[in-house]
Design an enzyme around this catalytic site. Structure first.
Site, PDB file in Angstrom:
ATOM      1  N   ASP A 200       0.739  -1.149  -0.077  1.00 46.52           N
ATOM      2  CA  ASP A 200      -0.049   0.059  -0.015  1.00 46.52           C
ATOM      3  C   ASP A 200       0.696   1.179  -0.141  1.00 46.52           C
ATOM      4  OD1 ASP A 200      -2.848   1.193   0.240  1.00 46.52           O
ATOM      5  OD2 ASP A 200      -1.790   1.827   2.091  1.00 46.52           O
ATOM      6  N   GLU A 259       1.548  -0.675  -5.169  1.00 48.12           N
ATOM      7  CA  GLU A 259       0.629   0.278  -5.344  1.00 48.12           C
ATOM      8  C   GLU A 259       1.272   1.508  -5.735  1.00 48.12           C
ATOM      9  OE1 GLU A 259      -3.275   2.640  -3.550  1.00 48.12           O
ATOM     10  OE2 GLU A 259      -1.516   2.253  -2.635  1.00 48.12           O
TER      11      GLU A 259
END
Length: 530
Positions: A200, A259
């Site tokens: 993330d 990401e």
């Protein structure tokens, strides 16, 4: 060849996939019960969103203990059993890791608020500006809207940085203890048997030296398109190299997926150099409009950038942070066609739970049920990043599994977000066995993708096509996308394998067309055996 280079990976938003204990929230036992469905769908791996201990200020992306399962989602033994059962079904398991920030309830941050100087060094604490330090240290804005700084309670003039919600303080990755802790966390889950991590905010862990002002308005609109001092800094690559070495110590099949929002495909390619992450999400493709020029440009640029570093291109149309692509593209017909185009491209593909059912974005949720922190921040006058404008709850409504029941098979009771009327008709039960359904289209496409040796990670060539049409050739396959609002006549590419329009067949395409030619339906994608 690495398994990830042409894998189809299915994202499970754990809170909304399946509820195993009847509390209205999805959990690990619920996911485990539904693993056979995913194996039957034809995917290769499952990516699970965070299920770690968390106050849930941002759907679990605010972690208070990275080695514990939150009781809402089960126990550590449930995670262990899920991984083992997935492996038994031939599915790999990828976990979400959240290294840019912790929860404000993490022991480190709680000690920092209590005045522990060593703990404060692991975050970004800074004195404010202006008289008495009453102004934030710089002009950075939160991705969720509003300032990226909050005052430290009880210490006037002192602030801490959070690029997302105030409950998500950013870590300072220049501190060695932060590196040591996450190395330990990764090893903990790798030892449990997981196959990799989706990282993330992989682009955000390192901030520019001195935390300089940006001096431009609407910073949220700049994310992924312009340079920002808190995203895509060169220093993040040292972290990814270290993690690649750690993963390699467990064998060649454990992977990292970034990401990463980068201004250009070339900058994104840096995250997938041979000694860094194995994959990076291609948000440039997700952002492309329903236009052949845009689509072709994005596909060409993405493939060219990935090729320079020897990496596969990774394609995605929907996830838990953006409006579902059925709604974003304007119709189910376009969504089905875009999916077939994506599945025909070289590289790896990510699917988001429910897209195989053709689920639309839920746009009329009552304010009192919303939980997206971006909704509350923007409601207070903030400007959030694209895709995070308080609408993320609309793509997180619980999955419909059955045609009726209190939560359409999601669990024994109503789910944490209400399902719209009519969703029973879109359920897995309603669509299974119906050759015209979106679910069966996905199942057929994924089966063909495995059977056709030329799909996945291999060469692609553009073919000459009429205006408004994209045509590409893969070994053994021709894919044709008609984005127009009217049928288009062209030469028959071969034997029809699959069409995104459920009522179409080769016979209907030949009707009214000149000999040896076809009338391709409007807003469709077709696959042909070459």
């Amino acid at each position: 060849m690495g398994w990830w280079r042409d894998a189809v990976i299915y994202q499970v938003y754990v809170r909304s996939f399946a509820d195993g204990d009847g509390d209205g929230v999805g959990d690990l036992p619920g996911v485990r019960q539904r693993l056979p469905y995913l194996a039957d769908l034809g995917v290769d791996a499952v990516w699970l969103t965070p299920f770690y201990a968390s106050p849930q200020a941002d759907g679990g992306y605010d972690v208070s203990d990275y080695r514990a399962v939150d009781p809402r989602f089960g126990h550590l033994d449930d995670a262990r059993a899920l991984v083992a059962e997935a492996h038994g079904l031939g599915l790999r398991v990828i976990l979400d890791i959240v290294p840019n920030h912790t929860s404000d309830q993490h022991p480190w941050f709680r000690r920092a608020l209590a005045g522990d100087a060593a703990a404060r060094e692991r975050y970004h604490f800074r004195p404010g500006r202006g008289e008495g330090g009453t102004l934030p240290p710089n002009d950075w804005e939160s991705v969720f809207g509003g300032p990226a700084w909050s005052p430290v309670p009880g210490e006037p003039g002192l602030w801490y940085l959070h690029l997302f919600a105030p409950e998500q303080p950013d870590l300072d990755w220049r501190h060695p203890k932060v590196h040591e802790e996450f190395d330990s966390v990764l090893r903990f889950w790798l030892d449990l048997g997981v196959d990799g991590f989706r990282i993330d905010v992989a682009h955000g862990m390192v901030k520019a030296e001195g935390l300089p002002d940006i001096g431009a308005g609407e910073q949220a609109r700049m994310i992924g398109s312009q340079e920002l001092p808190f995203f895509d800094q060169d220093g993040v690559h040292d972290i990814h190299r270290a993690w690649r070495r750690l993963l390699a110590s467990y064998g060649p099949d454990r992977i990292a997926v970034a990401e990463a929002w980068a201004p250009t495909p070339e900058r994104l390619a840096l995250y997938v150099r041979p000694d860094e992450c194995h994959q990076a999400f291609n948000f440039h493709f997700l952002r492309a409009g329903w236009d052949t020029g845009q689509l072709r440009t994005v596909i060409e640029e993405s493939m060219a950038a990935a090729t320079t570093v020897g990496a596969p291109t990774t394609w995605v149309l929907s996830n838990h942070d953006v409006v579902r692509h059925r709604t974003r593209l304007g119709s189910l017909a376009r969504a089905r066609a875009a999916t077939l185009l994506m599945l025909a491209l070289p590289g790896s593909v990510y699917l988001y739970q429910g897209e195989e059912l053709g689920l639309p974005e839920v746009t009329e949720l009552p304010d009192d049920v919303r939980q997206d922190p971006a909704f509350f921040r923007t409601a207070q006058g903030g400007r959030a990043a694209e895709g995070q404008q308080g609408l993320r709850d609309g793509c997180r409504v619980p999955m419909p599994w059955t045609s009726d029941g209190p939560s359409l098979g999601f669990g024994p009771a109503a789910g944490w977000l209400p399902q719209p009327a009519g969703w029973g008709e879109l359920s897995v039960q309603a669509q299974t066995g119906d050759p015209l359904s979106t679910l069966e289209l996905y199942r057929t496409a994924l089966r063909l993708r495995r059977l056709l040796p030329g799909l996945g990670d291999s060469a692609m060539e553009w073919l000459t096509a009429p205006e408004g049409v994209l045509a590409l050739s893969r070994p053994g396959l021709v894919c044709v996308l008609n984005t127009g609002r009217a049928p288009v006549e062209m030469a028959a590419p071969g034997e029809l394998l699959l069409c995104s329009a459920p009522e179409e067949s080769r016979d209907s395409m030949e009707a009214g067309a000149a000999p040896g030619r076809l009338r391709l339906p409007a807003q469709t994608c077709t696959w042909w055996a070459a």
